[in-house]
Every structure is written in C-alpha cells, then in structure tokens.
Design a protein around this motif. Structure first.
Motif, PDB file in Angstrom:
ATOM      1  N   THR A   1       0.832  -1.236  -0.017  1.00 48.39           N
ATOM      2  CA  THR A   1      -0.071   0.081   0.006  1.00 48.39           C
ATOM      3  C   THR A   1       0.893   1.291  -0.159  1.00 48.39           C
ATOM      4  OG1 THR A   1      -1.548  -1.220   1.114  1.00 48.39           O
ATOM      5  CG2 THR A   1      -1.823   1.203   1.224  1.00 48.39           C
ATOM      6  N   LEU A   2       1.832   1.244   0.984  1.00 52.23           N
ATOM      7  CA  LEU A   2       2.773   2.353   0.971  1.00 52.23           C
ATOM      8  C   LEU A   2       3.376   2.840  -0.271  1.00 52.23           C
ATOM      9  CD1 LEU A   2       4.651   1.661   4.332  1.00 52.23           C
ATOM     10  CD2 LEU A   2       2.519   2.954   4.004  1.00 52.23           C
ATOM     11  N   GLY A   3       4.116   1.765  -1.151  1.00 54.18           N
ATOM     12  CA  GLY A   3       4.734   2.263  -2.398  1.00 54.18           C
ATOM     13  C   GLY A   3       3.953   2.374  -3.521  1.00 54.18           C
ATOM     14  N   LEU A   4       2.813   1.369  -3.774  1.00 54.59           N
ATOM     15  CA  LEU A   4       2.030   1.176  -5.015  1.00 54.59           C
ATOM     16  C   LEU A   4       1.241   2.563  -5.034  1.00 54.59           C
ATOM     17  CD1 LEU A   4       1.241  -0.292  -7.085  1.00 54.59           C
ATOM     18  CD2 LEU A   4      -0.557  -1.423  -5.929  1.00 54.59           C
ATOM     19  N   SER A   5       0.784   3.194  -3.964  1.00 53.85           N
ATOM     20  CA  SER A   5       0.119   4.291  -3.872  1.00 53.85           C
ATOM     21  C   SER A   5       0.780   5.665  -4.547  1.00 53.85           C
ATOM     22  CB  SER A   5      -0.342   4.757  -2.324  1.00 53.85           C
ATOM     23  OG  SER A   5       0.732   4.863  -1.638  1.00 53.85           O
ATOM     24  N   PHE A   6       2.284   5.636  -4.289  1.00 63.53           N
ATOM     25  CA  PHE A   6       3.146   6.628  -4.757  1.00 63.53           C
ATOM     26  C   PHE A   6       3.085   6.392  -6.415  1.00 63.53           C
ATOM     27  CE2 PHE A   6       4.354   8.214  -0.599  1.00 63.53           C
ATOM     28  CZ  PHE A   6       3.959   9.596  -0.829  1.00 63.53           C
ATOM     29  N   MET A   7       3.411   4.993  -6.667  1.00 64.15           N
ATOM     30  CA  MET A   7       3.385   4.839  -8.051  1.00 64.15           C
ATOM     31  C   MET A   7       2.171   4.977  -9.127  1.00 64.15           C
ATOM     32  SD  MET A   7       6.023   1.580  -8.522  1.00 64.15           S
ATOM     33  CE  MET A   7       5.776   0.866  -6.946  1.00 64.15           C
ATOM     34  N   ILE A   8       1.010   4.805  -8.395  1.00 68.26           N
ATOM     35  CA  ILE A   8      -0.250   5.035  -9.035  1.00 68.26           C
ATOM     36  C   ILE A   8      -0.284   6.338  -9.376  1.00 68.26           C
ATOM     37  CG2 ILE A   8      -2.656   4.955  -8.616  1.00 68.26           C
ATOM     38  CD1 ILE A   8      -2.194   2.267  -7.271  1.00 68.26           C
ATOM     39  N   ALA A   9       0.107   7.207  -8.168  1.00 66.73           N
ATOM     40  CA  ALA A   9      -0.105   8.644  -8.370  1.00 66.73           C
ATOM     41  C   ALA A   9       0.842   9.385  -9.315  1.00 66.73           C
ATOM     42  CB  ALA A   9       0.290   9.167  -7.035  1.00 66.73           C
ATOM     43  N   PHE A  10       2.041   8.803  -9.488  1.00 66.02           N
ATOM     44  CA  PHE A  10       2.757   9.235 -10.642  1.00 66.02           C
ATOM     45  C   PHE A  10       2.198   8.848 -11.958  1.00 66.02           C
ATOM     46  CE2 PHE A  10       6.648   8.575 -13.356  1.00 66.02           C
ATOM     47  CZ  PHE A  10       7.204   9.635 -13.224  1.00 66.02           C
ATOM     48  N   MET A  11       1.655   7.677 -12.280  1.00 65.62           N
ATOM     49  CA  MET A  11       1.007   7.364 -13.530  1.00 65.62           C
ATOM     50  C   MET A  11       0.007   8.162 -13.587  1.00 65.62           C
ATOM     51  SD  MET A  11       1.080   3.118 -12.866  1.00 65.62           S
ATOM     52  CE  MET A  11       2.739   2.115 -12.797  1.00 65.62           C
ATOM     53  N   GLU A  12      -1.059   8.333 -12.720  1.00 59.31           N
ATOM     54  CA  GLU A  12      -1.830   9.392 -13.031  1.00 59.31           C
ATOM     55  C   GLU A  12      -1.377  10.600 -13.256  1.00 59.31           C
ATOM     56  OE1 GLU A  12      -5.085   9.391 -10.191  1.00 59.31           O
ATOM     57  OE2 GLU A  12      -6.121  10.961 -11.071  1.00 59.31           O
ATOM     58  N   THR A  13      -0.381  11.254 -12.829  1.00 59.40           N
ATOM     59  CA  THR A  13       0.217  12.551 -13.193  1.00 59.40           C
ATOM     60  C   THR A  13       0.628  12.619 -14.482  1.00 59.40           C
ATOM     61  OG1 THR A  13       1.132  12.389 -10.795  1.00 59.40           O
ATOM     62  CG2 THR A  13       1.855  14.080 -12.643  1.00 59.40           C
ATOM     63  N   LYS A  14       1.020  11.471 -15.239  1.00 62.10           N
ATOM     64  CA  LYS A  14       1.344  11.240 -16.363  1.00 62.10           C
ATOM     65  C   LYS A  14       0.210  11.604 -17.324  1.00 62.10           C
ATOM     66  CE  LYS A  14       4.973   9.654 -18.043  1.00 62.10           C
ATOM     67  NZ  LYS A  14       6.193   9.057 -18.521  1.00 62.10           N
ATOM     68  N   TYR A  15      -0.900  10.752 -16.899  1.00 66.05           N
ATOM     69  CA  TYR A  15      -2.110  10.845 -17.560  1.00 66.05           C
ATOM     70  C   TYR A  15      -2.702  12.255 -17.706  1.00 66.05           C
ATOM     71  CZ  TYR A  15      -7.269  10.846 -18.349  1.00 66.05           C
ATOM     72  OH  TYR A  15      -8.516  11.069 -18.489  1.00 66.05           O
ATOM     73  N   TYR A  16      -2.498  12.960 -16.321  1.00 64.10           N
ATOM     74  CA  TYR A  16      -3.159  14.324 -16.269  1.00 64.10           C
ATOM     75  C   TYR A  16      -2.366  15.292 -17.155  1.00 64.10           C
ATOM     76  CZ  TYR A  16      -4.177  18.919 -14.135  1.00 64.10           C
ATOM     77  OH  TYR A  16      -4.503  20.229 -13.771  1.00 64.10           O
ATOM     78  N   ILE A  17      -1.051  15.161 -17.291  1.00 67.59           N
ATOM     79  CA  ILE A  17      -0.089  16.035 -18.268  1.00 67.59           C
ATOM     80  C   ILE A  17      -0.468  15.710 -19.757  1.00 67.59           C
ATOM     81  CG2 ILE A  17       2.317  16.466 -19.005  1.00 67.59           C
ATOM     82  CD1 ILE A  17       2.980  15.997 -15.733  1.00 67.59           C
ATOM     83  N   SER A  18      -0.352  14.374 -20.051  1.00 72.37           N
ATOM     84  CA  SER A  18      -0.402  14.022 -21.420  1.00 72.37           C
ATOM     85  C   SER A  18      -1.823  14.027 -21.848  1.00 72.37           C
ATOM     86  CB  SER A  18       0.223  12.787 -21.567  1.00 72.37           C
ATOM     87  OG  SER A  18      -0.285  11.848 -20.789  1.00 72.37           O
ATOM     88  N   GLY A  19      -2.598  13.661 -21.170  1.00 70.85           N
ATOM     89  CA  GLY A  19      -4.300  13.088 -21.641  1.00 70.85           C
ATOM     90  C   GLY A  19      -4.185  11.983 -22.368  1.00 70.85           C
ATOM     91  N   ASP A  20      -2.980  11.234 -22.396  1.00 71.79           N
ATOM     92  CA  ASP A  20      -3.146   9.783 -23.017  1.00 71.79           C
ATOM     93  C   ASP A  20      -3.830   8.794 -22.464  1.00 71.79           C
ATOM     94  OD1 ASP A  20      -2.420   7.430 -24.237  1.00 71.79           O
ATOM     95  OD2 ASP A  20      -0.523   8.068 -24.232  1.00 71.79           O
TER      96      ASP A  20
END
Lengths: 522, 75
Positions: free
Chosen positions: A29-48
């Motif tokens: 939970t501790l680590g995956l949550s940050f990786m998910i947040a990073f992935m979603e940030t990529k979605y937010y920035i790229s819209g891909d």
C-alpha cells in the motif's frame, strides 16, 4: 512451565501472527500508492488514455490489497487491551497519542480520498482526482509514520516521565517522541524498503505479462517507472538501514551483538558476511559461536560507530560487564531494577496502610524536580525493567534467528538493487521481453521482497526481547494475568481467519491480473 | 448545504452501485469487520483491567507489577 508463562508465550505468538499478517498488506500500500499517483500524473499531463488505463489497473491491485488488509491492525489494538493490559496502562499516555493521531488524521484522510480515487473517475475534475490520489498516498504513509513512532518509542523510550500516582509513564515532550533518532530511522527505513517491495511487485506482475506476450506496452511502461522507483528507494533503504545499524549500536547494543553473534566485544570488530551459528549450548565466546564464517575486518566498528577502531560490545560484555568500556553488568542492572520495584511495592503498601509519611518519602524519590528524585530516577528507575529479570541469560535474544534474518534482509535488499538496475537498463533498450529466464526470476522477486520485509521486522522485534519497552518493561511484566487457554483459542481463530482472508485476497488478485486492465466489468 | 450533502451521498451510492470487483471486496470487508467487532471484540477481547477510572486501573497495575516479581521466572 506455569500457566502464566504459557499466557506470555501465547500472547507473544498471537501478537507476532497478527503483526506479520498485517504487514503483508501495508508495504505494498505504501509504495504502490505513490507509483499510481505518478502514473496518473502522466495521464493528467499528457491526456493519453493509455496512462488512465494503466493507472486504473494498478489502482485495482491497490484496492484489493487495501480492502483485505484494512482493519487487520485494529486487532493489534484489541490485543493491547486484553493480553497486554499492564503494558497498555503503564505507557498508554505515550503510546496512545501517536495511535490516536493516526486514527483521526491519517486514516480518515486516506479513507476519504480513497473513495474519490475509486468512485471519482469522470465525476470530479481530473485535477481533483489526481490530488485525491496523491493525498491517498500521503495519507497511507502518514499512517505508517505514527505507528512507527509508537514502535520506535518502545525500542527507545524517551520524552516521558513516570507518574507514581497513576502508575503511568506520561509524555513530557511530543517532539522528543516524534523526532527521536530511532523514530526517524525506523520511519525512513521502513517506508523506503516498502517502496522497494512495491516496485518488486509491479515489476513481477509486469514480467508475467511479458512472459505471456500480453499487455506489452503497459508492462514495459510500468517496469520503467517501477525500476527507477525501486532502484532509488532500495539504495536509500540501504543508507537508512546503515543508519539504523548505528542507532541500534548506540541504544540497543544487545540487539546488535545478537544479530552478529558477537560474544566478546572487540576494537575494530569485523562484520560477518555469512556463517553457520552453533547450537546455543555450544556458544560461549567468539571462538565457538560459529561452525564457520566469512568476515570483513573492522566493518562492524565502522558501521556501528563510523570508526574502524571503535569498540563494539559483545553479548558477554553486556552480561558480565566491562568496566574498561564503561559497561555495567546485567547483575548490577538487575539489582538496581529490584530496588526500583521494591520502592514501588513500598508505595503500594503505604497506600494500603494509609501511611502518609512513607508515601511522601517514596513520592520524593519519583519526583524529577528534586535532586533526590533525579538521582533515584537515573540510578535506579532507569533499570526498572531489570527488576523482573530472573537470570542475566534472559537478556539475550534468539541469536540464530536474528543472525539469519539480518543476512536474509541485507542479501535480498542487495539483490533488489542489482535487479532494479539490470531491469531498468534492459527495459530501456527494449531487450527485457526476450529474456524469459530473467522474467521468471523477476516474478520470484515478489516473495523474496516480502521475505526480506518480514525479516526486517523479526530483527526489530525479536532483537529487543525480552523487552516490551527497552529496559523499562519486559514482556513477562507487560502481559495480562489471564488464562492461557483463551489466548490460545484466539490464536487459532486468527490463524483460520487470516488464512481464509489471505486465500481470498490471492485468489481475487490472481484473477484480476489474469483478466488484465481492460475488463473492468468482470 | 442540503444539496451538497445529497451530491456527496449520490457520489457514494453511484460509486457502490457501479462497483464490480469492489463488490466482492466490500463483502469481504463487511464479513471481516463483523467478525472483528461483533465476535472477537465482544467475546474474546474485553479489556482486562477492571477499574472504572485511571486511578483504579493504576492500583490494579501497581498490584500486578509488585507481585510479578515473586512468581515470574521467564525462560
């Protein structure tokens, strides 16, 4: 063995079972949550949409892990009240504070934003959703902070004073508790090593997809993120682990000596890389502690005190004392501890008899504002827990378990660093998918990372035995005086419950991994 | 205010209604919470100290901490 000792052992077994089970879910939970947040940030920035799909897949894995793990920690709190009531009362004022903060602040923050994270796609703005995902990650890690602060206080009790009236230790400095060197190292090491574990899980699952020739794009991009995340944080975990070792050398020297199987203290002490420990009855000194071992000269002194010629105390020094090094013998500590316990007993009898004169005398001894009190508290009450120790040998934790657990933790940690670096390099050159043997090995990293994580906790918790609170309260004094049968029954209830929940989690998780990211409706 | 509450309630209701894997997980969570709070807490994990306030509990702990010493030889 009398019934009370059985109660103590069953209570310890039950607590260990619950904590080990709880810890199966927390690090991911501790680590995956940050990786998910990073992935979603990529979605937010790229819209891909690819990143949205990838984020949602890992979010589902996170959700399964969170759902099965949530509330398993509450059982530990039940156990405090029932099996460890003396402990709970004795330190409840200090121990309860971080737990309460955790419950109120972090858990509610985490729970609120988790709802937005899962239900909020297309219902709240992209920015608000992203913020919720980051806040979920921060909330999960804040939860861990408070729990680890509470645990660190048990390893190194500080920022408190004993109140004779209530028979409780009370917090005098919140900041001393929060920012103690043990708390800082425990938090940083636990969290960073958990990040490495989560990275190993993401890479392992992605490797499975590559082996099957499925979801290659998602697997490659997930591996790209997880390998960098894992590499950075496994290296940081190595540094924080090194710092933890130095802190243990200072505040819990017996734990360090037992981890190393070091019986006779040495200047320029070597670090044992690998070895086989002899049975307990054969171990008396450095010469007969191992069947064989491979050492790095002076390394233990360097790691413990940043000085290649520093003296590292051994088990025999800590038991017999070593005046040259300023180490008090266990017998002397036990004598002082018994004096402190006897004063407490005198207070109890005087209270029962209504003898105000004696009550006033004992109160002065426990008053940190008087010279008499300061002397008694530092010379005698500081060794209070030793008053319950019957023989010095009780002060030695399980040497082989600590020795091997430490090597498993460090060995797997090193393997993870190498694996993350290799995977990052191969994946960057698009040469990972062809290496089927390596992909199979990467799947095996998942159980190995969990093994290392659990081994770390075994070192922390077995290493401080016989103490519930270092030097202050041994587990035998901390346990409730209840029948062993009831604790034994609940132990087996937990075993059945936890096994069923774990089977359910693994079954759901494997099913969702097989289904993959596209089939949300199944 | 009421509209905001309704909106939040609708957000959760829709969220739960549209769940797929989550539905199974919620069943597991509810069973687990029922076992933890309705069975374990009520029948197995009552607080051991009987005192109704901190002072009484303190006396109880004082009693135990000063009698342990005679009986315990931990192995």
């Amino acid at each position: 063995m009398n019934d009370f000792l059985q109660t103590v052992d069953w209570s310890r077994a039950q607590f260990a079972l619950t904590a080990i089970y709880h810890w199966l879910f927390v690090p991911l939970t501790l680590g995956l949550s940050f990786m998910i947040a990073f992935m979603e940030t990529k979605y937010y920035i790229s819209g891909d949409e690819f990143w949205k799909r990838t984020t949602k897949f890992w979010m589902r894995i996170f959700g399964i892990n969170f759902a099965i793990g949530v509330a398993t920690g509450i059982i530990l709190e039940f156990e405090f009240g029932t099996n460890w009531s003396n402990y709970s009362h004795f330190v409840g004022d200090i121990f309860g504070a971080p737990l309460a903060i955790e419950g109120i602040m972090a858990f509610f923050m985490e729970s609120t934003f988790i709802a937005v994270m899962f239900f909020g796609w297309n219902k709240v703005s992209k920015g608000f959703h992203l913020a919720s995902t980051w806040l979920t990650a921060i909330g999960a890690n804040l939860s861990a902070l408070w729990i680890l602060v509470a645990n660190a206080w048990m390893q190194y009790p500080t920022g408190c004073t004993f109140n004779l009236e209530t028979v409780r230790n009370e917090m005098t400095s919140f900041w001393d508790v929060l920012l103690s060197p043990v708390a800082i190292d425990k938090f940083t090491h636990t969290v960073t090593s958990s990040f490495a574990l989560a990275a190993a899980v993401v890479i392992g699952i992605s490797a499975w997809y590559l082996l099957r020739g499925r979801e290659r794009k998602m697997a490659r991009h997930s591996i790209a993120i997880a390998s960098v995340f894992g590499l950075v944080f496994s290296i940081v975990a190595a540094f924080t682990g090194d710092r933890s070792g130095a802190v243990v050398a200072k505040y819990q020297p017996m734990k360090l000596a037992a981890m190393e199987g070091l019986y006779d203290g040495e200047q320029g002490a070597p670090l044992t890389v690998i070895g086989i420990v002899r049975p307990e009855e054969e171990r008396t000194s450095n010469d007969d502690a191992f069947y064989f071992k491979i050492d790095i000269p002076k390394m233990l002194s360097v790691m413990s005190f940043r000085d290649s010629e520093a003296y590292v105390a051994g088990i025999n020094d800590l038991l017999d004392g070593n005046p040259e090094q300023g180490i008090m013998s266990a017998e002397e500590k036990m004598r002082r501890g018994r004096v402190a316990v006897a004063e407490l007993e005198r207070y109890k009898e005087a209270k029962t008899a209504g003898d105000e004169e004696v009550i006033a005398k004992v109160r002065r001894k426990f008053d940190p504002d008087t010279p008499e009190g300061r002397e008694f508290l530092s010379e005698y009450f500081a060794y209070f827990g030793y008053g319950y120790i019957a023989t010095p040998e009780e002060l030695v934790p399980n040497v082989p378990l600590l020795f091997y657990s430490f090597r498993v933790m460090v060995g797997v940690g090193t393997l993870l660093i190498l694996a993350f670096a290799l995977v990052w390099w191969l994946n960057r050159r698009d040469r990972l998918a062809d290496k089927r043997w390596l992909l199979r090995c990467l799947i095996l990293l998942i159980p190995l990372a969990y093994l290392a994580s659990q081994a770390g906790w075994i070192i922390a918790e077995v290493g401080r035995q016989p103490w519930a609170i270092q030097d202050m309260m041994p587990v035998s004094a901390a346990a409730s005086r209840i029948g062993s049968t009831s604790v034994m029954v609940t132990f087996f209830i937990f075993l059945a419950l936890f096994t069923a929940l774990l089977a359910a989690e693994l079954s759901i998780m494997f099913k969702q991994i097989k289904i993959g990211p596209d089939n949300e409706k199944r | 205010m009421l509209a905001a509450v309704k909106k939040i309630a609708r957000f959760y209701i829709d969220g739960f209604r549209n769940m797929t894997v989550g539905r199974t997980l919620w069943i597991i969570i509810l069973i687990k919470l029922a076992v933890i709070f309705a069975v374990l807490r009520l029948f197995f994990f009552q607080p051991t100290l009987q005192g109704s306030n901190a002072e009484e509990r303190g006396d109880e702990v004082l009693q135990q901490l000063t009698t342990h010493n005679d009986t315990v030889t931990y192995e």
